[in-house]
Write an enzyme that holds these catalytic residues in place. Structure first.
Site, mmCIF file in Angstrom:
data_model
loop_
_atom_site.group_PDB
_atom_site.id
_atom_site.type_symbol
_atom_site.label_atom_id
_atom_site.label_comp_id
_atom_site.label_asym_id
_atom_site.label_seq_id
_atom_site.Cartn_x
_atom_site.Cartn_y
_atom_site.Cartn_z
ATOM 1 N N GLY A 179 -11.958 -1.643 8.802
ATOM 2 C CA GLY A 179 -12.005 -2.608 7.741
ATOM 3 C C GLY A 179 -11.080 -2.074 6.235
ATOM 4 O O GLY A 179 -11.229 -2.773 5.364
ATOM 5 N N SER A 180 -10.030 -1.624 6.417
ATOM 6 C CA SER A 180 -9.247 -0.988 5.524
ATOM 7 C C SER A 180 -8.197 -2.017 4.554
ATOM 8 O O SER A 180 -8.086 -2.121 3.720
ATOM 9 C CB SER A 180 -7.973 -0.269 5.581
ATOM 10 O OG SER A 180 -9.305 1.036 5.783
ATOM 11 N N LYS A 207 0.905 -1.716 -0.163
ATOM 12 C CA LYS A 207 -0.318 -0.132 -0.013
ATOM 13 C C LYS A 207 0.888 0.984 0.214
ATOM 14 O O LYS A 207 1.798 1.313 0.584
ATOM 15 C CB LYS A 207 -0.828 -0.059 1.469
ATOM 16 C CG LYS A 207 -1.971 1.010 1.476
ATOM 17 C CD LYS A 207 -2.728 1.064 2.527
ATOM 18 C CE LYS A 207 -3.843 1.478 3.298
ATOM 19 N NZ LYS A 207 -4.602 1.014 4.207
ATOM 20 N N SER A 225 -9.369 1.046 2.770
ATOM 21 C CA SER A 225 -8.529 1.930 2.136
ATOM 22 C C SER A 225 -7.431 1.709 1.252
ATOM 23 O O SER A 225 -6.746 2.069 0.565
ATOM 24 C CB SER A 225 -8.097 3.449 2.918
ATOM 25 O OG SER A 225 -6.890 2.449 4.363
#
Length: 540
Positions: A235-236, A136, A212
């Site tokens: 919850g990413s 990420k 995200s």
């Protein structure tokens, strides 16, 4: 153009230049790509034969552990694998807009080194030897930018050092080649920002990819990465896994090293913290990733990591599994309900003790409590980053406004409010503990969200994931079934069977705090039962 617009244009031009000319898709393909089309990136990939048979075999036929085995046993080279995944990632980027930083040239150099090392010493560099692993955008990779979707961050210098987790991946033999897209502020479940734009769902481009870690979800689903790394504070990791049909795992916070990860938030938060975890295309690779990182004693590099190494947990033949069918305030859409009921039946048929949970505390109350913690930053640091870039907030922020979710009109707090929130959290955890005690649970199976991936900017509040961040419970996502308008015809608010037809559905597996290994074990056991169940049904 304004100064900011010039910076954005230069950034996008630089990103595009990192894709080799031979891998750039034709105009007749690119002109079809937009966020309103129902096209599937998988269909485009197959129809236009964008990969060779060998590239398809390398990127589709392996899990991470078997790919590693074939590299170290000489059936594949690191460079061969790296080029195949980089090419597929380049295609994924052009179809779904999943990438932020692309550094294929550095990846090829790394792969050549790993091939040299294996040939010279006749041993692998580590358990990740030759595996292309994506991260990420929040993770710092030396020499690469970390803009995390803020226009104002475009002026920041390139990273001078790696995040500790990046160093651990490299020390174990991984190849890093690309960083992935996220939403502005990282607090929404739609990965869109004013720098890189919107990430699209590879199953249906008109659907959201989650957030995200949405770029990771889209890339891993399209198999442009053998393993992806995300972060999760509401919850990413799990939302992108659910939306894109991948596996994902949110560990207990601070089991995985989280130091020097850029989230844009104000340091020293009194609330719950983000967790680092993997996304993959099978359950065993979640375990493989966590076992490798935790066996590397990450606390020696990163003081944020707890000094708790990997624990081996043997598979249980008979699990005690709670099944929670949702909160009355957030009713499940028909495909999600069908997936949970089907999983329930399959687990019972396999001989596990399955209990329908009816005494869970209100998830709506938990959502409001979790949202309150996000309001304790009186300086509104994330909003300040947006204002410094003279940019507009993205639309998705409307449904994740902490003040709205918490039901607070004047988000001005004192230290007493922090104490009160912590007191409420203790009481809420005790109510959840009663669920575990009453049914003597190993794990709880519940929805990951009340719906599947939906149209862009409509995901809604992450009620079924943020609860477990609030409680700091480890949780995984197992993709299971797909929305089907012929089976999911029930009429309910906010649900359109035609729009979500074909979207992946999933279940979430949750365990008690620090029982990460037990959750991963249960995830593998449950996943095998569900795969076997689908295989059995297909031959009937």
């Amino acid at each position: 153009m304004t100064g900011w617009e010039t910076l954005i244009a230069d950034k996008l031009k630089d990103r595009a230049s990192r894709i080799p000319p031979d891998w750039i898709l034709s105009e007749n393909i690119l002109t079809q790509i937009n966020e309103n089309t129902d096209l599937s990136a998988f269909d485009i990939l197959r129809k236009h034969r964008l990969l060779t048979k060998e590239e398809i075999r390398i990127t589709e036929s392996y899990d991470a552990q078997n790919l590693h085995r074939d590299i170290i046993e000489g059936r594949l080279t690191s460079l061969q694998v790296c080029k195949s995944f980089c090419k597929r990632a380049a295609i994924a980027q052009q179809l779904t807009n999943c990438a932020t930083e692309i550094f294929f040239a550095e990846a090829f150099e790394r792969a050549r080194f790993l091939d040299y090392y294996l040939n010279k010493y006749n041993r692998p560099f580590g358990p990740f030897h030759g595996l292309p692993i994506s991260v990420k955008d929040s993770f710092n990779v030396k020499g690469q930018a970390t803009t995390i979707g803020f226009v104002s961050f475009l002026k920041k210098p390139l990273a001078a050092e790696n995040s500790p987790l990046v160093d651990i991946l490299l020390a174990n033999g991984a190849i890093l080649y690309l960083k992935t897209n996220i939403p502005q502020t990282l607090l929404t479940l739609d990965s869109v920002n004013n720098v890189f734009g919107r990430t699209l769902n590879p199953h249906k481009l008109s659907l959201g990819a989650g957030g995200s870690s949405g770029g990771e979800g889209a890339l891993v689903a399209l198999r442009g990465s053998i393993l992806g790394v995300g972060t999760d504070i509401g919850g990413s990791i799990r939302a992108p896994s659910l939306c894109n049909g991948t596996y994902g795992f949110k560990p207990t916070a601070d089991r995985m090293p989280h130091g020097k990860v850029e989230l844009g938030d104000r340091p020293g938060t009194p609330g719950f913290v983000s967790a680092v975890g993997p996304l993959a295309n099978n359950a065993s690779d979640l375990t493989f990733f966590c076992r490798t990182v935790l066996s590397s004693e990450p606390w020696r590099l990163d003081p944020t990591a707890l000094g708790i190494g990997w624990r081996h947990v043997s598979p249980k033949k008979r699990l005690s599994i709670g099944v929670y069918m949702g909160d009355k305030d957030f009713p499940l859409s028909p495909p999600v309900k069908r997936a949970l009921k089907s999983a329930h039946a399959a687990l019972e048929a396999a001989g596990h003790a399955v209990h329908l949970v009816t005494n869970a505390p209100s998830f709506h109350d938990g959502l409001k409590l979790a949202a309150r913690y996000f309001l304790f930053d009186g300086k509104q640091t994330l909003l300040q980053h947006v204002l410094e870039g003279d940019e507009q907030p993205i639309k998705a922020l409307e449904y994740t406004s902490p003040a709205t979710l918490a039901g607070v009109q004047d988000p001005t707090f004192t230290l007493d409010d922090v104490w009160d929130a912590n007191s409420s959290l203790i009481a809420y955890r005790e109510k959840m503990a009663e669920v575990w005690r009453h049914y003597k649970l190993d794990v709880l199976m519940c929805p990951g969200h009340y719906s599947t991936a939906g149209p862009h900017d409509t995901y809604g509040p992450p009620v079924y994931t943020v609860i477990w961040n609030l409680l700091n419970f480890p949780a995984s996502i197992i993709p299971y079934l797909k929305a089907d308008k012929s089976l999911d015809s029930e009429i309910c608010d906010g649900y359109d069977a035609d729009v979500v037809h074909g979207a992946p559905t999933a279940i979430q597996i949750v365990g008690w705090k620090f029982q990460d290994e037990e959750v991963l074990m249960a995830t593998e056991v449950i996943d095998k039962i569900l795969r076997d169940h689908l295989t059995f049904k297909s031959v009937l």
